[in-house]
Design a protein around this motif. Structure first.
Motif, PDB file in Angstrom:
ATOM      1  N   HIS A 195     -20.353 100.180  11.505  1.00 50.87           N
ATOM      2  CA  HIS A 195     -21.987  99.970  11.729  1.00 50.87           C
ATOM      3  C   HIS A 195     -22.430 100.553  13.111  1.00 50.87           C
ATOM      4  N   CYS A 196     -23.453 101.111  13.030  1.00 54.74           N
ATOM      5  CA  CYS A 196     -23.824 101.910  14.303  1.00 54.74           C
ATOM      6  C   CYS A 196     -24.077 101.076  15.610  1.00 54.74           C
ATOM      7  N   GLU A 197     -24.427  99.807  15.172  1.00 51.32           N
ATOM      8  CA  GLU A 197     -24.617  98.931  16.335  1.00 51.32           C
ATOM      9  C   GLU A 197     -23.449  98.595  17.152  1.00 51.32           C
ATOM     10  N   ALA A 201     -23.984  98.099  21.033  1.00 51.79           N
ATOM     11  CA  ALA A 201     -23.482  97.034  21.882  1.00 51.79           C
ATOM     12  C   ALA A 201     -22.614  97.358  22.876  1.00 51.79           C
ATOM     13  N   TRP A 214     -33.519 104.080  24.190  1.00 53.29           N
ATOM     14  CA  TRP A 214     -33.993 103.524  23.042  1.00 53.29           C
ATOM     15  C   TRP A 214     -35.081 104.409  22.425  1.00 53.29           C
ATOM     16  N   LEU A 220     -34.268  99.864  15.729  1.00 54.30           N
ATOM     17  CA  LEU A 220     -33.076  99.109  15.345  1.00 54.30           C
ATOM     18  C   LEU A 220     -33.341  98.248  14.028  1.00 54.30           C
ATOM     19  N   GLU A 221     -32.338  97.854  13.527  1.00 55.44           N
ATOM     20  CA  GLU A 221     -32.538  96.777  12.162  1.00 55.44           C
ATOM     21  C   GLU A 221     -32.952  95.431  12.661  1.00 55.44           C
ATOM     22  N   TRP A 224     -30.452  92.697  15.294  1.00 53.45           N
ATOM     23  CA  TRP A 224     -29.544  93.120  16.068  1.00 53.45           C
ATOM     24  C   TRP A 224     -29.163  92.478  17.351  1.00 53.45           C
ATOM     25  N   GLU A 225     -30.429  91.730  17.869  1.00 52.02           N
ATOM     26  CA  GLU A 225     -29.855  90.830  19.045  1.00 52.02           C
ATOM     27  C   GLU A 225     -28.996  89.778  18.905  1.00 52.02           C
ATOM     28  N   ARG A 227     -26.508  90.062  16.448  1.00 51.91           N
ATOM     29  CA  ARG A 227     -25.200  90.582  16.324  1.00 51.91           C
ATOM     30  C   ARG A 227     -24.657  91.341  17.484  1.00 51.91           C
ATOM     31  N   ARG A 228     -25.498  91.672  18.528  1.00 52.53           N
ATOM     32  CA  ARG A 228     -24.880  92.347  19.608  1.00 52.53           C
ATOM     33  C   ARG A 228     -23.779  91.636  20.387  1.00 52.53           C
ATOM     34  N   TYR A 231     -20.270  91.994  18.387  1.00 49.64           N
ATOM     35  CA  TYR A 231     -19.743  93.401  18.391  1.00 49.64           C
ATOM     36  C   TYR A 231     -19.448  93.789  20.083  1.00 49.64           C
TER      37      TYR A 231
END
Length: 260
Positions: A195-197, A201, A214, A220-221, A224-225, A227-228, A231
């Motif tokens: 995953h690109c994130e 991260a 940015w 971003l999808e 994302w906040e 999920r960060r 990651y």
């Protein structure tokens, strides 16, 4: 000598926490970087893969067993907004290079921390088991149990099958060489597809990219906040294992944020 360079023309470069990195000045004025370590061939392949994706990296000159010789790239380390914009555009270009599954053909390591790169089709399982649980496996029991609890509900926290982007894998400011307001090269990759994130991260774990990054990277999808921290937990666990208790507060903060 292997490289034909006399000892008085060898200089130890800054960095190299996990491997020895030397600058060799040849008699003809050419400079080359020599890196020592058991994964020289794997790093060489990663650099070639990044180059094939169209992003700047040092050219691979040769591999000799545990020694990798790569191009020396001059840098001025000036992280200006213009440089951040170029980094953002290059990272976006990198992430547009897609694979068929998550992982990498061979395993890799950060020092003594092994990375299980076995390819898989299920992204939450890859991240939960092959990154978080695997990395926490040698930590004290309270750490292990919290990571395992997080991994047990990770299907609800991460997308099932995001595009399998080519990742640098250790994307922080120290692995970016800048020159004249542009990205000169990414160095020290730990590539795999994911995953690109993950890269995004990591770039935020020990610093804050300029807004120009940015803007150049693009949107971003949603989510994302949230999920960060999941990651960021993986590199934090790696640092805890490699460098000790000074990274415990970081791991604690990320686990708390992820409600683990």
């Amino acid at each position: 000598m292997l490289t034909g360079v006399q000892p008085d023309r060898i200089q130890r470069l800054y960095g190299g926490d996990l491997s020895e990195v030397l600058l060799l000045q040849r008699g003809d004025g050419q400079a080359v970087v020599a890196k020592g370590g058991p994964s020289a061939g794997t790093e060489a392949q990663m650099l070639r893969e990044l180059a094939a994706a169209g992003v700047p990296v040092p050219a691979v000159e040769a591999e000799y067993g545990d020694v990798l010789l790569i191009e020396y790239v001059e840098a001025d380390e000036a992280f200006t907004p213009r440089a951040w914009a170029d980094i953002g555009a290059q990272v976006r270009a990198l992430h547009r290079h897609l694979g068929d599954s998550y992982g990498w053909p061979v395993d890799y390591s950060f020092g003594s921390v092994r990375l299980d790169n076995k390819p898989g089709e299920d992204w939450p399982s890859f991240w939960g088991e092959q990154r978080l649980v695997e990395t926490a496996g040698l930590l004290d029991r309270p750490w292990r149990e919290r990571v395992e609890r997080l991994a047990g509900r990770i299907d609800d926290l991460l997308p099932k099958r995001p595009p399998a982007s080519l990742l640098h894998g250790d994307l922080w400011a120290g692995n970016m060489l800048l020159m004249d307001g542009r990205l000169a090269a990414f160095i020290d990759p730990a590539c795999y597809y994911g995953h690109c994130e993950v890269d995004l991260a990591m770039i935020c774990l020990f610093g804050r990219p300029d807004a120009a990054f940015w803007d150049a990277y693009g949107p971003l999808e949603p989510g994302w906040e949230q999920r960060r921290p999941i990651y960021q937990l993986f590199p934090a666990l790696v640092h805890l294992r490699l460098f000790g208790a000074s990274y415990a507060p970081l791991v604690e903060r990320l686990l708390a944020t992820a409600r683990a």
